[in-house]
Design an enzyme around this catalytic site. Sequence first.
Site, PDB file in Angstrom:
ATOM      1  N   ARG A  88      12.469  11.911   3.913  1.00 36.47           N
ATOM      2  CA  ARG A  88      12.153  10.642   3.535  1.00 36.47           C
ATOM      3  C   ARG A  88      12.975  10.315   2.301  1.00 36.47           C
ATOM      4  NH1 ARG A  88       6.883   7.152   2.637  1.00 36.47           N
ATOM      5  NH2 ARG A  88       6.155   9.047   1.370  1.00 36.47           N
TER       6      ARG A  88
ATOM      7  N   ASP B 256      -0.572   9.909  -4.533  1.00 36.49           N
ATOM      8  CA  ASP B 256       0.822   9.531  -4.670  1.00 36.49           C
ATOM      9  C   ASP B 256       1.329   7.913  -5.062  1.00 36.49           C
ATOM     10  OD1 ASP B 256       0.627   8.001  -2.542  1.00 36.49           O
ATOM     11  OD2 ASP B 256       1.920   9.085  -1.157  1.00 36.49           O
TER      12      ASP B 256
END
Length: 545
Positions: A171, A451
Amino acid sequence: MAAVMEMDQGPDRNIRLSPAVSAPPDLLGPPALDFLAALHRSFEPARQARLAARRERQKFFDAGNAPDFRPDTAAIREGAWRVAPLPEALRDRRVEITGPVDPKMVINALNSGAKVYMADFEDSTTPTWDNLVTGQQALRRAVAGTLTFDAPNGKHYALKPFAEQAVLMVRPRGWHLDEKHLTVDGEPMSGSLFDAGLFAFHNAHALAAKDRGPYLYLPKLQSMEEAQLWDDALGFIERALGLPVGQIRVTVLIETLPAVFEMDEILHALRGRIAGLNCGRWDYVFSYLKTFRAHRGKALPERGQVTMTQPFLRAYTDLLVQTCHKRGAHAMGGMAAVIPVSGDPVATEAAFEKVRADKLREAKAGCDGTWVAHPALVPVAREVFDEHMPTPNQHHVRREDVEVTRDDLITPSRGTITRAGFENNVEVCVRYLAAWLDGLGCVPIHGLMEDAATAEIARAQLWQWLHHTNPPTADCPSGLCLDDGTPVDECLFEQALIGLPSRLAAQPGLPGAGRVNEAIELLEQLTRAAVLEDFLTLPAYARLE
């Protein structure tokens, strides 16, 4: 770092590395730099145009409007087309593990027993130059099969044989993020193209030879035009590297509210290379808050109550499954943020039960796989999907029962805000920002793996609760109150902040402990700003070395 080279000594002196950093010449030598510069020059104008379109669209929402299905693309939604057939390596994706790109994590994730490892340069990685370079080197060695890691405690980590490893997907950062340390013609390069381009430059042929792509996860898309930009850029990479058209396969995270109204269109724009869509649930909740930042009456309850069983999130999942299966693409479930609690078997089993319930909901909804954030959760999620999905995927589950309207997707969930919930948002923001500024992009806090996406929810909620909530009443002059009647206002925010530094200082080994005060200062700026900042990582990135 051994063996370094100053980049502005390369053949094209308009490609420059910041004087404060350097990189291994085998990673960013002249051929790699020329390749990245060509990418930048070909697509930077289009990227800027797409970012400008985002800003204009947000002005439309700020004026009181809401996203909806596009009338100009009705023919795409109503057409009978399908995406390209899936490669064999991506037919079964029942459990995917995600995490940052440091060598230890890369080895543990590839060895975890998951079907796929999403190596994350975005939400779980602070984009310090050292993190990015270390991550690219780790992935390059992993693809070559030579990656090892020796921990300070003497433990040795090595990869399992290739046939036993998870399939690697990468990603890159979203379109909105720059790579400030590398400039081309005086402009910072796109973080997206830097991450994806450098990974492909070094690994595409080796992965293609193993029938492993390369494969990417694409984040933060808001429109079909942004998907088309990715398709154009990846086609450029394939031509430049001599790869067949469609060799690079992608999965797109549907993690913005505008994108859920363009899922058919995004699949269509990438139809020659797309393998699926993913329910990027945490960023999706954040995007809901951001999209409606100027709308009174759209406040959400504390984030612990905003679960995937809430009607607007259930509608999002059901529509994603229906859309993907109609087009022959995977519908991937979202992240389970709970993690095992070291030394506490009771809390760990409670976490496992939450994961089981979450994955059972996804499997029954027709999802073709799911995400976890910790290797210990791989067998937990796999057991659920093995029981309820005996086939490699569930494309046969067409979900023809699903009828989702615009209002189903935008009606907020109901609930409350407790004092503990408000204070937890403040603590999570401060602790995560402090760790992020110190170079750590994912942080365990109170049994959850936080996160950037989960921290964004906490940060956006604080802003929303203090700025655009409900009309004032006699019982609640601020317009929003805790469940005990306390007004949600600046005083409450200050109270939550005052005791935090001393309380955090009492916790030994706290990630980012030395940057807590800086994190508090940044959170105060973001929360008190007249307009909700698009991403906390934008002002935070300016503070990185």
